[in-house]
Design a protein around this motif. Structure first.
Motif: not given
Length: 413
Positions: A95-111
């Motif tokens: 739901k947040l993504v619907e109106s978001a411009d940017v997402l930043i994450e630093n999880y392990k690759v593929g997580n």
């Protein structure tokens, strides 16, 4: 507090990152006016809340769980707690993504792909989304799956190879820089890439995926010293406190303190020899080129300069160097930094109201971007308490008070 319009006003950022590098990137966007929503694990929060050696003291027995690591990289953010491993938590993020411009994450690759929260899945919801992943070694390659922290990359990327006491001197060997510089600069690179992606989206209407790696940053940070190697094929030697450009550049000692001197041009060096009353040193064959002063003759020349500077007080030496137009600055311990008149003038100690702190405020480090004339970076909010904005953010998404209470009972938030 600035009344100027913020550069990123109206931009919404979902910050799913932890510890330091990526949170710094999200904070920069927040400083520039973006609405940054930080997503943390229920009951635990960002791992960085427990890092460092000092914590913001809470009032009335409140445990803020705001360590130095967390406090320096999470201002201008709203915190919500969310268990993204559960469908109900994934629903909130989407739901947040619907109106978001940017997402930043630093999880392990593929997580995050396991939970349908990878770029391709979220792009289907919002094609304009800019999705930035920050990892140690990047998204692919033989080391992509490995974890990585700042010190590893100071070692791997070459920074420690050119930092430390020169060979042949007591204590010789590589040294790690005190601050987490690779993390810090990686955060800036992430923010820079996101700003570039926002400009690209303005031109094309398209979002994109960004792969930021601490490894890449660590190699780039060695900068002109690494370029020396690429040009010459000769690995530069560690110089201790010596400058990496012109010379003489190093610490000089006075009767009551230490100064860092950089007389790196021929003219600066000429002025220094006159000031010391030894003008013959300017044409001395041991020191008559920048290379000799910075490399082959550096130790001998610095011994001569220290023989001169040790006869005077710090104030006397600094005054003489300033009058002669020779770059130099007093060495400061951390408490002394905040007593510097120019530091005070620039407002670099930013006292920020904090509703949960025992003092009623927290002292933060002002953004270096705060002096933009039209859209300066600003500190609008102290770092958030864990889940401080759950009701506020979920309410904005249309969740009723009853549903929010249910999610709390289910330990989704």
């Amino acid at each position: 507090m600035s009344t100027n319009k913020s550069a990123l006003e109206g931009i919404r950022v979902i910050d799913m990152s932890r510890v330091f590098a990526a949170p710094v990137g999200a904070q920069i966007l927040g400083d520039l006016g973006a609405d940054v929503i930080k997503i943390e694990r229920p009951g635990v929060g960002d791992d960085g809340r427990g890092y460092g050696t000092a914590w913001v003291q809470g009032k009335d027995g409140i445990e803020t769980r705001q360590s130095s690591f967390f406090t320096v990289s999470n201002r201008n953010k709203r915190s919500i707690t969310l268990n993204h491993s559960k469908p109900e938590g994934q629903e909130v993020i989407k739901k947040l993504v619907e109106s978001a411009d940017v997402l930043i994450e630093n999880y392990k690759v593929g997580n995050l792909a396991k939970y349908g929260l990878d770029y391709e899945s979220l792009k289907a919801i919002n094609p304009r989304l800019i999705y930035c992943s920050v990892t140690g070694f990047g998204q692919d390659g033989p080391m992509a799956a490995l974890p990585g922290y700042d010190g590893l990359f100071q070692a791997t990327g070459g920074m420690m190879a050119v930092t430390g006491i020169p060979e042949g001197q007591p204590g010789a060997g590589p040294l790690k820089a005190g601050p987490s510089l690779v993390d810090f600069i990686t955060g800036h690179n992430a923010a820079l890439a996101i700003l570039g992606a926002l400009m690209y989206r303005n031109q094309t209407g398209e979002g994109q995926y960004i792969d930021i790696a601490l490894l890449d940053t660590s190699v780039a940070m060695v900068s002109h010293i690494m370029q020396d190697y690429l040009i010459s094929g000769v690995p530069p030697q560690r110089l201790g406190n010596g400058g990496n450009g012109g010379g003489p550049a190093d610490l000089i000692h006075c009767t009551d303190g230490i100064i860092y001197l950089t007389a790196g041009t021929d003219e600066h060096y000429r002025r220094l020899t006159v000031l010391m009353g030894q003008p013959e040193l300017f044409t001395d064959p041991r020191f008559d080129s920048n290379f000799k002063r910075a490399k082959s003759g550096r130790a001998e020349l610095m011994e001569i300069i220290n023989g001169w500077s040790r006869k005077f007080s710090l104030a006397e030496v600094q005054g003489m160097l300033d009058e002669a137009g020779i770059p130099a600055a007093k060495y400061n311990e951390l408490p002394e930094v905040w007593e510097e008149e120019q530091v005070k003038h620039r407002g670099l100690r930013a006292r920020t109201p904090h509703a949960y702190a025992e003092a009623g405020y927290v002292d933060l480090i002002e953004s270096p971007l705060a002096k933009m004339s039209g859209s300066p970076a600003s500190i609008r909010m102290a770092p958030p308490m864990l889940g401080e904005h759950n009701d506020e953010v979920l309410g904005e998404l249309g969740y009723s008070a009853e549903r929010i209470a249910e999610l709390k009972a289910m330990k989704i938030i």
